[in-house]
Motif scaffolding. Structure first.
Motif, PDB file in Angstrom:
ATOM      1  N   TYR A   1      57.982  57.548  -3.142  1.00 11.62           N
ATOM      2  CA  TYR A   1      58.519  58.227  -4.320  1.00 11.62           C
ATOM      3  C   TYR A   1      57.397  58.913  -5.101  1.00 11.62           C
ATOM      4  CZ  TYR A   1      63.109  56.020  -3.917  1.00 11.62           C
ATOM      5  OH  TYR A   1      64.348  55.636  -3.495  1.00 11.62           O
TER       6      TYR A   1
ATOM      7  N   TYR B   1      56.925  61.861  -8.516  1.00  9.72           N
ATOM      8  CA  TYR B   1      57.647  62.388  -9.671  1.00  9.72           C
ATOM      9  C   TYR B   1      56.805  63.441 -10.391  1.00  9.72           C
ATOM     10  CZ  TYR B   1      59.951  57.835  -9.133  1.00  9.72           C
ATOM     11  OH  TYR B   1      60.606  56.738  -8.633  1.00  9.72           O
TER      12      TYR B   1
ATOM     13  N   SER C   1      55.614  55.807  -7.511  1.00  7.85           N
ATOM     14  CA  SER C   1      56.209  54.507  -7.766  1.00  7.85           C
ATOM     15  C   SER C   1      55.691  53.542  -6.715  1.00  7.85           C
ATOM     16  CB  SER C   1      57.738  54.612  -7.671  1.00  7.85           C
ATOM     17  OG  SER C   1      58.335  53.338  -7.742  1.00  7.85           O
TER      18      SER C   1
ATOM     19  N   ARG D   1      55.342  46.204  -6.868  1.00  7.53           N
ATOM     20  CA  ARG D   1      54.422  45.104  -7.091  1.00  7.53           C
ATOM     21  C   ARG D   1      54.889  43.867  -6.329  1.00  7.53           C
ATOM     22  NH1 ARG D   1      50.702  46.299 -11.366  1.00  7.53           N
ATOM     23  NH2 ARG D   1      50.515  48.553 -11.175  1.00  7.53           N
TER      24      ARG D   1
ATOM     25  N   SER E   1      55.937  41.168  -7.340  1.00  5.98           N
ATOM     26  CA  SER E   1      57.145  40.580  -7.926  1.00  5.98           C
ATOM     27  C   SER E   1      58.416  41.249  -7.419  1.00  5.98           C
ATOM     28  CB  SER E   1      57.094  40.721  -9.444  1.00  5.98           C
ATOM     29  OG  SER E   1      57.147  42.089  -9.804  1.00  5.98           O
TER      30      SER E   1
ATOM     31  N   ALA F   1      59.256  44.323  -8.420  1.00  8.48           N
ATOM     32  CA  ALA F   1      59.595  45.401  -9.345  1.00  8.48           C
ATOM     33  C   ALA F   1      58.721  46.618  -9.086  1.00  8.48           C
ATOM     34  CB  ALA F   1      59.419  44.915 -10.776  1.00  8.48           C
ATOM     35  N   ASN F   2      59.263  47.773  -9.431  1.00  7.32           N
ATOM     36  CA  ASN F   2      58.542  49.036  -9.239  1.00  7.32           C
ATOM     37  C   ASN F   2      57.832  49.459 -10.507  1.00  7.32           C
ATOM     38  OD1 ASN F   2      59.451  49.181  -6.651  1.00  7.32           O
ATOM     39  ND2 ASN F   2      61.104  50.596  -7.092  1.00  7.32           N
ATOM     40  N   VAL F   3      56.621  49.958 -10.349  1.00  6.67           N
ATOM     41  CA  VAL F   3      55.806  50.410 -11.468  1.00  6.67           C
ATOM     42  C   VAL F   3      55.374  51.836 -11.194  1.00  6.67           C
ATOM     43  CG1 VAL F   3      53.620  50.066 -12.679  1.00  6.67           C
ATOM     44  CG2 VAL F   3      54.989  48.096 -12.019  1.00  6.67           C
ATOM     45  N   LEU F   4      55.412  52.674 -12.228  1.00  6.35           N
ATOM     46  CA  LEU F   4      54.917  54.042 -12.110  1.00  6.35           C
ATOM     47  C   LEU F   4      53.427  54.090 -12.393  1.00  6.35           C
ATOM     48  CD1 LEU F   4      57.314  56.560 -13.914  1.00  6.35           C
ATOM     49  CD2 LEU F   4      56.811  56.390 -11.482  1.00  6.35           C
ATOM     50  N   THR F   5      52.705  54.835 -11.561  1.00 10.68           N
ATOM     51  CA  THR F   5      51.294  55.090 -11.800  1.00 10.68           C
ATOM     52  C   THR F   5      51.114  56.599 -11.866  1.00 10.68           C
ATOM     53  OG1 THR F   5      50.670  53.087 -10.618  1.00 10.68           O
ATOM     54  CG2 THR F   5      48.966  54.744 -10.935  1.00 10.68           C
ATOM     55  N   PHE F   6      50.354  57.040 -12.879  1.00 11.27           N
ATOM     56  CA  PHE F   6      50.266  58.465 -13.183  1.00 11.27           C
ATOM     57  C   PHE F   6      48.956  59.088 -12.730  1.00 11.27           C
ATOM     58  CE2 PHE F   6      53.968  59.127 -15.825  1.00 11.27           C
ATOM     59  CZ  PHE F   6      54.305  57.844 -16.206  1.00 11.27           C
ATOM     60  N   GLY F   7      49.041  60.379 -12.416  1.00  7.39           N
ATOM     61  CA  GLY F   7      47.847  61.181 -12.266  1.00  7.39           C
ATOM     62  C   GLY F   7      47.281  61.525 -13.632  1.00  7.39           C
TER      63      GLY F   7
ATOM     64  N   SER G   1      64.071  45.703 -14.863  1.00  9.70           N
ATOM     65  CA  SER G   1      62.749  45.468 -15.446  1.00  9.70           C
ATOM     66  C   SER G   1      62.479  46.486 -16.543  1.00  9.70           C
ATOM     67  CB  SER G   1      61.656  45.552 -14.380  1.00  9.70           C
ATOM     68  OG  SER G   1      61.625  46.837 -13.783  1.00  9.70           O
TER      69      SER G   1
ATOM     70  N   LEU H   1      59.001  48.287 -18.588  1.00  9.60           N
ATOM     71  CA  LEU H   1      57.563  48.485 -18.489  1.00  9.60           C
ATOM     72  C   LEU H   1      57.002  48.994 -19.818  1.00  9.60           C
ATOM     73  CD1 LEU H   1      57.604  50.517 -15.141  1.00  9.60           C
ATOM     74  CD2 LEU H   1      57.581  48.048 -15.424  1.00  9.60           C
TER      75      LEU H   1
ATOM     76  N   TYR I   1      53.552  50.921 -21.422  1.00  6.48           N
ATOM     77  CA  TYR I   1      52.364  51.704 -21.098  1.00  6.48           C
ATOM     78  C   TYR I   1      51.601  52.032 -22.380  1.00  6.48           C
ATOM     79  CZ  TYR I   1      54.132  52.704 -16.390  1.00  6.48           C
ATOM     80  OH  TYR I   1      54.577  52.595 -15.095  1.00  6.48           O
TER      81      TYR I   1
ATOM     82  N   ALA J   1      46.311  60.076 -19.239  1.00  5.97           N
ATOM     83  CA  ALA J   1      47.542  59.604 -18.615  1.00  5.97           C
ATOM     84  C   ALA J   1      47.921  58.213 -19.127  1.00  5.97           C
ATOM     85  CB  ALA J   1      47.359  59.558 -17.099  1.00  5.97           C
ATOM     86  N   PRO J   2      49.210  57.912 -19.137  1.00  6.68           N
ATOM     87  CA  PRO J   2      49.636  56.548 -19.490  1.00  6.68           C
ATOM     88  C   PRO J   2      49.069  55.527 -18.501  1.00  6.68           C
ATOM     89  CG  PRO J   2      51.497  58.059 -19.471  1.00  6.68           C
ATOM     90  CD  PRO J   2      50.353  58.787 -18.865  1.00  6.68           C
TER      91      PRO J   2
ATOM     92  N   MET K   1      54.875  44.449 -17.269  1.00  2.00           N
ATOM     93  CA  MET K   1      56.209  44.565 -16.704  1.00  2.00           C
ATOM     94  C   MET K   1      56.968  43.295 -17.040  1.00  2.00           C
ATOM     95  SD  MET K   1      57.305  45.014 -12.759  1.00  2.00           S
ATOM     96  CE  MET K   1      56.436  43.526 -12.293  1.00  2.00           C
TER      97      MET K   1
ATOM     98  N   PHE L   1      62.846  56.631 -13.660  1.00  2.00           N
ATOM     99  CA  PHE L   1      62.322  55.828 -14.765  1.00  2.00           C
ATOM    100  C   PHE L   1      62.662  56.549 -16.066  1.00  2.00           C
ATOM    101  CE2 PHE L   1      59.412  52.696 -12.767  1.00  2.00           C
ATOM    102  CZ  PHE L   1      59.525  53.115 -11.455  1.00  2.00           C
TER     103      PHE L   1
END
Lengths: 115, 112
Positions: free
Chosen positions: A31, A33, A94, A97, A99, A101-107, B32, B34, B36, B42-43, B48, B100
């Protein structure tokens, strides 16, 4: 930072010109975004992708198109830039983790100014 | 329509104060939430939360989720100028393709 690279980081362009922003990831995430961030609006989803050639619209997709021809690259195109598209654009991936659950990580973001 | 609402929109405090940031949500099939932190870039991911009533803690920051009342709070104790940032809350929604949903954020300014 999950190996996400955005380019260009800064761009100034004129109204009516086409603009392409590139997001490149190195970790094979499914994924990807594109968000834009504007004062008072927070982060708003433009488009997202759930695989090669699989994309869908977000809440502010008008005036934008995307392409994903390879897993690692997600391109955002403004066919004819307008001043209302002046913004900071963030690419994100996305990742799941441990656990579940999904976490977003940004550029790092791309700041676009349309004159 | 799914939504995430944060309050207050902005906050100015003095160093050493304790602050509480709020995030309420209405998202179908919630799994969940989150938090940030965003400085001038960036964030970056803070917490979580998936289970109600279980506090997550990282130094002076802590967060808790109430799934019955549909909200989360982020507490910052003994604030420092380095805590100045925008704090964003997000809820993933998997029914619509792993999107999200973000709140508009709370802008925190800590003055010396």
């Amino acid at each position: 930072d999950a190996g996400i690279t955005q380019s260009p980081r800064h761009k100034v362009t004129e109204t009516g010109t086409p603009v392409t922003l590139r997001c490149h990831q190195t970790e094979n995430h499914r994924y990807m975004y594109w968000y834009r961030q504007d004062p008072g609006h927070g982060l708003r989803l433009i488009h997202y992708s759930y695989g090669v050639k699989d994309t869908d619209k977000g809440e502010v997709s008008d005036g934008y198109s995307v392409s994903r021809s390879k897993t690692e690259d997600f391109l955002l195109t403004l066919e004819s830039a307008t001043s209302s598209q002046t913004s900071v654009y963030f690419c994100a991936i996305s990742e799941r983790r441990s656990s579940g659950a999904n976490v977003l990580t940004f550029g790092a973001g791309s700041r676009l100014t349309v004159l | 329509e799914d939504k995430v609402v944060q309050s207050p929109l902005s906050l100015v405090v003095h160093e050493g104060d304790t602050v509480t940031l709020n995030c309420s949500y209405e998202v179908t099939n919630f799994r969940s939430l989150l938090w940030y932190k965003q400085e001038k870039k960036a964030p970056t991911f803070l917490f979580m939360l998936t289970s109600s009533g279980i506090e997550k803690k990282s130094g002076r920051l802590s967060s808790i989720l109430d799934k019955k009342e549909l909200f989360s709070i982020l507490n910052i104790t003994a604030t420092q100028t380095g805590d100045s940032a925008i704090y964003l809350c997000a809820v993933p929604q998997f029914d619509t393709g792993n999107q999200f949903y973000f709140g508009t954020g709370t802008s925190l300014t800590v003055i010396p």
